[in-house]
Each structure stands twice: as C-alpha cells, then as structure tokens.
Scaffold this motif. Structure first.
Motif, mmCIF file in Angstrom:
data_model
loop_
_atom_site.group_PDB
_atom_site.id
_atom_site.type_symbol
_atom_site.label_atom_id
_atom_site.label_comp_id
_atom_site.label_asym_id
_atom_site.label_seq_id
_atom_site.Cartn_x
_atom_site.Cartn_y
_atom_site.Cartn_z
ATOM 1 N N SER A 82 -8.284 7.940 6.287
ATOM 2 C CA SER A 82 -9.142 6.770 6.182
ATOM 3 C C SER A 82 -10.604 7.156 6.396
ATOM 4 O O SER A 82 -10.922 8.051 7.179
ATOM 5 N N ASP B 267 5.032 -7.807 7.524
ATOM 6 C CA ASP B 267 4.442 -6.636 6.882
ATOM 7 C C ASP B 267 4.859 -5.408 7.685
ATOM 8 O O ASP B 267 4.649 -5.367 8.906
ATOM 9 N N ASP C 24 -4.832 -2.198 10.875
ATOM 10 C CA ASP C 24 -5.955 -3.113 11.098
ATOM 11 C C ASP C 24 -6.130 -4.070 9.928
ATOM 12 O O ASP C 24 -6.371 -5.273 10.114
ATOM 13 N N GLY C 25 -6.016 -3.531 8.715
ATOM 14 C CA GLY C 25 -6.161 -4.381 7.536
ATOM 15 C C GLY C 25 -5.070 -5.430 7.440
ATOM 16 O O GLY C 25 -5.319 -6.580 7.049
ATOM 17 N N LEU C 26 -3.849 -5.045 7.794
ATOM 18 C CA LEU C 26 -2.735 -5.990 7.729
ATOM 19 C C LEU C 26 -2.845 -7.045 8.830
ATOM 20 O O LEU C 26 -2.524 -8.224 8.606
ATOM 21 N N ASP D 65 -5.688 -8.046 10.244
ATOM 22 C CA ASP D 65 -6.855 -8.874 9.893
ATOM 23 C C ASP D 65 -7.315 -9.716 11.090
ATOM 24 O O ASP D 65 -7.667 -10.888 10.949
ATOM 25 N N ARG D 66 -7.257 -9.107 12.268
ATOM 26 C CA ARG D 66 -7.670 -9.752 13.515
ATOM 27 C C ARG D 66 -6.902 -11.047 13.780
ATOM 28 O O ARG D 66 -7.401 -11.977 14.415
ATOM 29 N N HIS E 3 0.854 -1.195 0.000
ATOM 30 C CA HIS E 3 0.000 0.000 0.000
ATOM 31 C C HIS E 3 0.885 1.239 0.000
ATOM 32 O O HIS E 3 1.960 1.236 0.595
ATOM 33 N N THR F 128 -5.743 2.376 10.830
ATOM 34 C CA THR F 128 -6.669 1.682 9.939
ATOM 35 C C THR F 128 -5.920 0.772 8.973
ATOM 36 O O THR F 128 -6.336 -0.365 8.715
ATOM 37 N N LEU F 129 -4.799 1.265 8.439
ATOM 38 C CA LEU F 129 -3.975 0.435 7.560
ATOM 39 C C LEU F 129 -3.452 -0.779 8.321
ATOM 40 O O LEU F 129 -3.471 -1.913 7.811
ATOM 41 N N THR G 27 -5.684 -7.685 17.579
ATOM 42 C CA THR G 27 -5.652 -6.386 16.906
ATOM 43 C C THR G 27 -4.685 -5.395 17.550
ATOM 44 O O THR G 27 -4.543 -4.273 17.063
#
Length: 318
Positions: A104, A140, A189-191, A193-194, A98, A186-187, A241
């Motif tokens: 966001s 990541d 969080d996506g990486l 992915d819980r 990304h 927020t970015l 998270t």
C-alpha cells in the motif's frame, strides 16, 4: 432463536494435484489428503472458509467436489513463485471486492536478498470478498497469507552458511511480512470506512506470527481495547477503526494452530470489527484432526495425508 454463521480459515498445506515439483508423488497420497481435508471441512461445516496454500486451482475443485451441496469458490489471481495462493470456499455467493498484490502507498520497496534486490509485492495476493449471511446483512472478509517465517537462502537452501546469513535473511523476511501487514491493514481501513461499530469486517488467514508479534499487532489498529482488557466492552472512538483478534477466546488447550519443532504456536488468526465482535458465540482451533510436529524442510511433507495447520473457526450469531 438467532441464526448462526460459521466463518473460518485453514492453511491446506501445499494443495496440488499429483506430480510436478511440489505435489504428491502418487495418486494414492493425493486421494488420502483430499479425504482428510474434506472430512474436517464437513465436520466443522463452515459457511465461509478462507483457504491458504492452494497450489493448483483444480485441486481445490477436487476438494470441493467431495463436500456435497453447492459451494462457491473465489481465488486470488496472484500466486507466489510456487503457485500457492489464497481464496475462499463458501456456501454463500461470493462478491469479489479486491485482489491486491502490491504494498500500500506510501510504502517503499523492501530489501529481499544480499544483492540488494527489492520487492514491492506481497508474497501472495490478498483477497477481499463480500457475503450476505441473511438478507440485508453483509460481511466483508479478507484472506491473507503473510511472508513465511521459514527462511530460504540462495541456491534453494533451507540452512544458512553462517549465522550472519541467517540473521540477514530473517530480517528480509520480516521487512516483507511487516509491509504485508501494513497492506492488509490499509485494505481493512477501506472496508471499515471508520464505521467498524456498524460494518461487519473480518480479516483472517495465516499471519505466520503469533498474537503478540509486532506484525500481528499492526493489524489491530488503535490499541487499548483488546479482549480480556478493561476496555474490551467499553465503547470509544477507536471502535470505528479497530479490529479484535479472537485468539484469546480459543480454549487454552486448543490455542495453537501448528506444532513447530515440538512447540505449539498460534499463527492462524481471525480478526473482527466491533460490529462482528458483539456477535461472536465461540471460537476454536480444530487441533483434534491431528497436528504433526514440523521442521524447516517443506519437501519432507510432500506426501503428507493432511494439513500441518489446524482450522480456526468462529461461530457468529446473525
């Protein structure tokens, strides 16, 4: 014996080639800076280094050419008004995931000046990459450089006309830095992915605030398990998270990354997921490369022969 990977972050402080509005005024100053920067990077020997304040991609190329061996470079395509941006230099191949520059959703634009102008953009792009330190194991990494605490005022002034103006522009900077912290979170969080207890995620960079600042705290996620608390090693549902700031693991004498008006402050950080926290062997701030005390006039260091920040470096078992 486990293999090790060294991950770090360093604000290179206005890395430009000579000439121009922001670069060193002569080649000698530029060469001195490259020598100092490359010497420190060679000494800390990172596998992946997040870098900030890259003003000229060609200057970063000059720096990397002095390091020896094969290096990979990834830079954000979103510089600020001065041209500075974030990036990575790495001994490991980099996969760009990304490169973002907008707040966001559902954040709204924030006020930026006394005329009511607003912005929906981060000060500089936020870059995420993936590396594979060993076959089958990925990390990541996100590098960011949040809005500076150094205030600038209309007419390119660095001093306010009065304290009301100082307060307002301090608020505008804080609005933006807060929105940027939410965007980075927020970015992350996506990486994550819980699955932060399984996924290796690292957020690093110049946050322009200290560990206890509200903007820095935004990045942590669920509270209650910070390093040094009873919950640190007690698994709970928040581990999926959560990010841990490694600042408390830096030896106390080194626990700063810049000296501002004679006071050490830790504004450069490495935050990691639970899967990475379990593998942290050591963390340090490389203050022994020499940190000057800096003030509020950036141009005063135009010809400086080194960075005014210390690299923050974490050694991980992989």
């Amino acid at each position: 014996m486990a293999a090790m990977a060294v991950v770090g972050t360093w604000n290179l402080e206005n890395l430009y080639r000579p000439g121009g509005e922001f670069g060193p005024r002569d080649p000698a100053a530029y060469e001195a800076k490259l020598k100092a920067l490359s010497g420190t990077i060679t000494r800390i020997s990172p596998d992946v280094l997040g870098v900030e304040e890259v003003g000229d991609p060609a200057a970063l190329g000059d720096l990397v050419s002095l390091l020896g061996g094969e290096w990979h470079v990834a830079l954000s395509r979103h510089p600020d008004a001065r041209g500075i941006r974030v990036g990575f230099v790495s001994r490991l191949p980099l996969q760009v995931l990304h490169d973002i520059a907008g707040f966001s959703h559902p954040l709204s634009p924030v006020q930026a000046d006394d005329n009511g102008a607003t912005t929906f953009q981060t000060s500089r792009g936020v870059l995420a990459v993936r590396v594979e330190p060993r076959p089958g194991t990925t990390l990541d990494l996100v590098v960011c450089h949040l809005k500076s605490k150094l205030l600038s005022f209309p007419g390119k002034r660095f001093q306010p006309r009065d304290e009301g103006e100082r307060a307002r522009f301090g608020a505008y900077a804080l609005y933006r830095r807060s929105a940027e912290a939410v965007t980075v979170r927020t970015l992350a969080d996506g990486l994550l992915d819980r699955q932060g207890d399984k996924r290796g995620v690292i957020v690093l960079g110049d946050l322009n605030d200290e560990p206890e600042a509200a903007t820095t705290q935004i990045l942590l996620g669920p509270p209650g398990s910070e390093i040094g608390t009873v919950g640190e090693r007690r698994p709970d549902k928040g581990d999926a998270t959560r990010l841990w700031n490694l600042a408390p693991l830096i030896p106390e004498a080194e626990r700063h990354s810049r000296v501002y008006h004679g006071r050490g402050e830790l504004i450069d950080h490495i935050l990691v997921s639970r899967a990475v926290l379990e593998r942290v062997e050591s963390v340090r701030s490389v203050v022994d490369h020499g940190l000057p005390s800096v003030g509020d006039e950036p141009a005063a260091r135009r010809d400086a022969a080194d960075s005014d920040h210390a690299p923050i470096v974490a050694t991980l078992s992989i």
